[in-house]
Design a protein around this motif. Structure first.
Motif, PDB file in Angstrom:
ATOM      1  N   ALA A  72     -58.721 -65.132  27.770  1.00  0.00           N
ATOM      2  CA  ALA A  72     -60.025 -65.369  27.713  1.00  0.00           C
ATOM      3  C   ALA A  72     -60.895 -64.372  26.726  1.00  0.00           C
ATOM      4  O   ALA A  72     -60.517 -63.633  26.239  1.00  0.00           O
ATOM      5  CB  ALA A  72     -60.866 -64.903  29.055  1.00  0.00           C
ATOM      6  N   ARG A  73     -61.756 -65.173  25.747  1.00  0.00           N
ATOM      7  CA  ARG A  73     -62.284 -64.423  24.677  1.00  0.00           C
ATOM      8  C   ARG A  73     -63.214 -63.255  24.720  1.00  0.00           C
ATOM      9  O   ARG A  73     -62.948 -62.142  23.967  1.00  0.00           O
ATOM     10  CB  ARG A  73     -63.247 -65.514  23.988  1.00  0.00           C
ATOM     11  N   PHE A  74     -64.174 -63.039  25.814  1.00  0.00           N
ATOM     12  CA  PHE A  74     -65.126 -62.121  25.922  1.00  0.00           C
ATOM     13  C   PHE A  74     -65.061 -61.674  27.364  1.00  0.00           C
ATOM     14  O   PHE A  74     -66.010 -60.884  27.677  1.00  0.00           O
ATOM     15  CB  PHE A  74     -66.485 -62.610  25.436  1.00  0.00           C
ATOM     16  N   LEU A  75     -63.882 -61.428  27.736  1.00  0.00           N
ATOM     17  CA  LEU A  75     -63.794 -60.921  29.318  1.00  0.00           C
ATOM     18  C   LEU A  75     -64.142 -59.457  29.127  1.00  0.00           C
ATOM     19  O   LEU A  75     -64.378 -58.940  29.945  1.00  0.00           O
ATOM     20  CB  LEU A  75     -62.422 -61.219  29.701  1.00  0.00           C
ATOM     21  N   LEU A  76     -63.353 -58.548  28.053  1.00  0.00           N
ATOM     22  CA  LEU A  76     -63.299 -57.567  28.224  1.00  0.00           C
ATOM     23  C   LEU A  76     -64.434 -56.695  27.205  1.00  0.00           C
ATOM     24  O   LEU A  76     -64.830 -55.487  27.688  1.00  0.00           O
ATOM     25  CB  LEU A  76     -62.056 -56.767  27.594  1.00  0.00           C
ATOM     26  N   ASP A  77     -64.931 -57.593  26.271  1.00  0.00           N
ATOM     27  CA  ASP A  77     -65.918 -56.971  25.477  1.00  0.00           C
ATOM     28  C   ASP A  77     -66.562 -58.137  25.037  1.00  0.00           C
ATOM     29  O   ASP A  77     -66.488 -59.176  24.374  1.00  0.00           O
ATOM     30  CB  ASP A  77     -65.181 -56.246  24.194  1.00  0.00           C
ATOM     31  N   PRO A  78     -67.956 -58.066  25.592  1.00  0.00           N
ATOM     32  CA  PRO A  78     -68.937 -59.273  25.255  1.00  0.00           C
ATOM     33  C   PRO A  78     -69.192 -59.475  23.704  1.00  0.00           C
ATOM     34  O   PRO A  78     -70.026 -60.489  23.262  1.00  0.00           O
ATOM     35  CB  PRO A  78     -70.238 -59.133  26.238  1.00  0.00           C
ATOM     36  N   LYS A  79     -68.983 -58.635  22.946  1.00  0.00           N
ATOM     37  CA  LYS A  79     -69.457 -58.598  21.693  1.00  0.00           C
ATOM     38  C   LYS A  79     -68.200 -58.433  20.627  1.00  0.00           C
ATOM     39  O   LYS A  79     -68.530 -58.718  19.362  1.00  0.00           O
ATOM     40  CB  LYS A  79     -70.359 -57.101  21.245  1.00  0.00           C
ATOM     41  N   ALA A  80     -67.166 -58.632  20.999  1.00  0.00           N
ATOM     42  CA  ALA A  80     -65.998 -58.666  20.257  1.00  0.00           C
ATOM     43  C   ALA A  80     -64.781 -59.468  20.608  1.00  0.00           C
ATOM     44  O   ALA A  80     -64.376 -59.204  21.884  1.00  0.00           O
ATOM     45  CB  ALA A  80     -65.188 -57.439  20.089  1.00  0.00           C
ATOM     46  N   LYS A  81     -64.599 -60.874  20.141  1.00  0.00           N
ATOM     47  CA  LYS A  81     -63.691 -61.682  20.730  1.00  0.00           C
ATOM     48  C   LYS A  81     -62.438 -61.173  21.014  1.00  0.00           C
ATOM     49  O   LYS A  81     -61.730 -60.628  19.994  1.00  0.00           O
ATOM     50  CB  LYS A  81     -63.471 -62.869  19.782  1.00  0.00           C
ATOM     51  N   HIS A  82     -61.607 -61.176  22.099  1.00  0.00           N
ATOM     52  CA  HIS A  82     -60.228 -60.776  22.371  1.00  0.00           C
ATOM     53  C   HIS A  82     -60.098 -59.329  22.421  1.00  0.00           C
ATOM     54  O   HIS A  82     -59.103 -58.759  22.473  1.00  0.00           O
ATOM     55  CB  HIS A  82     -59.256 -61.467  21.357  1.00  0.00           C
ATOM     56  N   GLU A  83     -60.977 -58.410  22.206  1.00  0.00           N
ATOM     57  CA  GLU A  83     -60.954 -56.995  22.180  1.00  0.00           C
ATOM     58  C   GLU A  83     -61.350 -56.399  23.401  1.00  0.00           C
ATOM     59  O   GLU A  83     -62.084 -56.782  24.220  1.00  0.00           O
ATOM     60  CB  GLU A  83     -61.814 -56.625  20.986  1.00  0.00           C
ATOM     61  N   PRO A  84     -60.800 -55.300  23.878  1.00  0.00           N
ATOM     62  CA  PRO A  84     -59.614 -54.407  23.111  1.00  0.00           C
ATOM     63  C   PRO A  84     -58.240 -55.097  23.618  1.00  0.00           C
ATOM     64  O   PRO A  84     -58.159 -56.035  24.300  1.00  0.00           O
ATOM     65  CB  PRO A  84     -59.739 -53.174  23.357  1.00  0.00           C
ATOM     66  N   THR A  85     -57.294 -54.862  22.606  1.00  0.00           N
ATOM     67  CA  THR A  85     -56.013 -55.247  22.698  1.00  0.00           C
ATOM     68  C   THR A  85     -54.902 -54.077  22.702  1.00  0.00           C
ATOM     69  O   THR A  85     -55.285 -53.218  22.900  1.00  0.00           O
ATOM     70  CB  THR A  85     -55.601 -56.344  21.438  1.00  0.00           C
TER      71      THR A  85
END
Length: 281
Positions: A72-85
């Protein structure tokens, strides 16, 4: 042995999860590749446990298997795609990703899923690659150990542009218990191997497989027949290794026409298995 197919819910993003599951089941698939997301079994919702149990019961009633996806692209950070990793410079961010992957394992256990799939991530500019690999191994080791405790298969997907990009990158990790999530289309993007050859070479390490069409060198998931993938060749290779897990169709860019693409994709795959359905045996 006949291959079993699943459809990824990232290709049904405009549907409610229940409606997506029904659409996939009615088309004739044997499973669902469930991408955990804000509207598709949100792993951070207060009622995530009850929702996972409800979805598990629904899948069982419909006779569907599952694979858990975590892209999911913005599940963890709504302002940074796929972040954090797993390779983010911030330790707290990496820990949050590990926590999410452990929650995905919990959900996989509840759903009796065949595997949980995840990727490494892209190191930000200025981050030393070797240091990032150290962080990655540390995070992967924690997730794999947790998955083993839950009797869940943990799979790493080499992803074009990420720290673990190729099958050789995956093999170099040599991490016990970490299976391969093989996206056959990615082989065309990186140019590292023929997709069917990759199936044969990594047969004993494959935990889950994704399939779609792709053009060589271009990381865009395409509907079948629109790229360079020799789909019958890949399916024959899976047959040859007696692959008995779900083969997951991944068409995230086609969610706006999922009502058409879900059944059309399975028809294409079935036609590949039996190109002359009207011919006598």
């Amino acid at each position: 042995m006949s291959l079993r197919f699943a459809y990824n819910t990232n290709g049904t993003a405009n549907h409610r999860l229940d409606d997506a599951i029904d659409l996939i089941a009615e088309a004739g698939y044997q499973g669902v590749a469930l991408t955990l997301d804000i509207h598709h079994l949100d792993p951070f919702a207060e009622n995530w446990l009850q929702e996972a149990q409800r979805v598990s019961s629904r899948l069982q009633r419909l006779g569907l298997g599952s694979v858990i996806e975590t892209g999911a692209r913005f599940l963890l950070d709504p302002k940074a795609k796929h972040e954090p990793t797993l390779v983010s410079g911030d330790a707290a961010g990496r820990a949050r990703r590990v926590g999410f992957l452990k929650r995905a394992v919990d959900i996989g256990a509840i759903l009796h899923s065949e595997a949980v799939s995840f990727w490494a991530g892209v190191p930000k500019p200025g981050i030393d690659a070797e240091e990032a690999k150290g962080w990655l191994r540390e995070g992967l080791s924690e997730v794999v150990a947790y998955a083993a405790e839950q009797n869940v298969v943990a799979c790493l997907e080499p992803e074009p542009g990420m720290l673990i990009e190729t099958l050789d990158d995956y093999a170099a990790l040599d991490l016990p218990g970490l299976k391969l999530a093989l996206d056959t289309g990615h082989c065309l993007v990186t140019g590292e191997r023929d997709p069917a050859a990759a199936v044969a070479e990594f047969a004993d390490r494959i935990g889950t497989v994704a399939i779609e069409d792709m053009a060589r060198g271009i990381h865009i998931h395409l509907p079948f027949g629109e790229g360079d993938m020799d789909v019958p060749d890949v399916l024959n290779a899976l047959d040859a290794i007696r692959f008995d897990k779900l083969v997951c169709v991944e068409l995230s860019r086609e969610s706006h026409r999922a009502d058409l693409m879900v059944p059309a994709s399975l028809k294409y795959l079935r036609d590949c298995r039996n190109p002359n359905p009207g011919a006598s045996a």
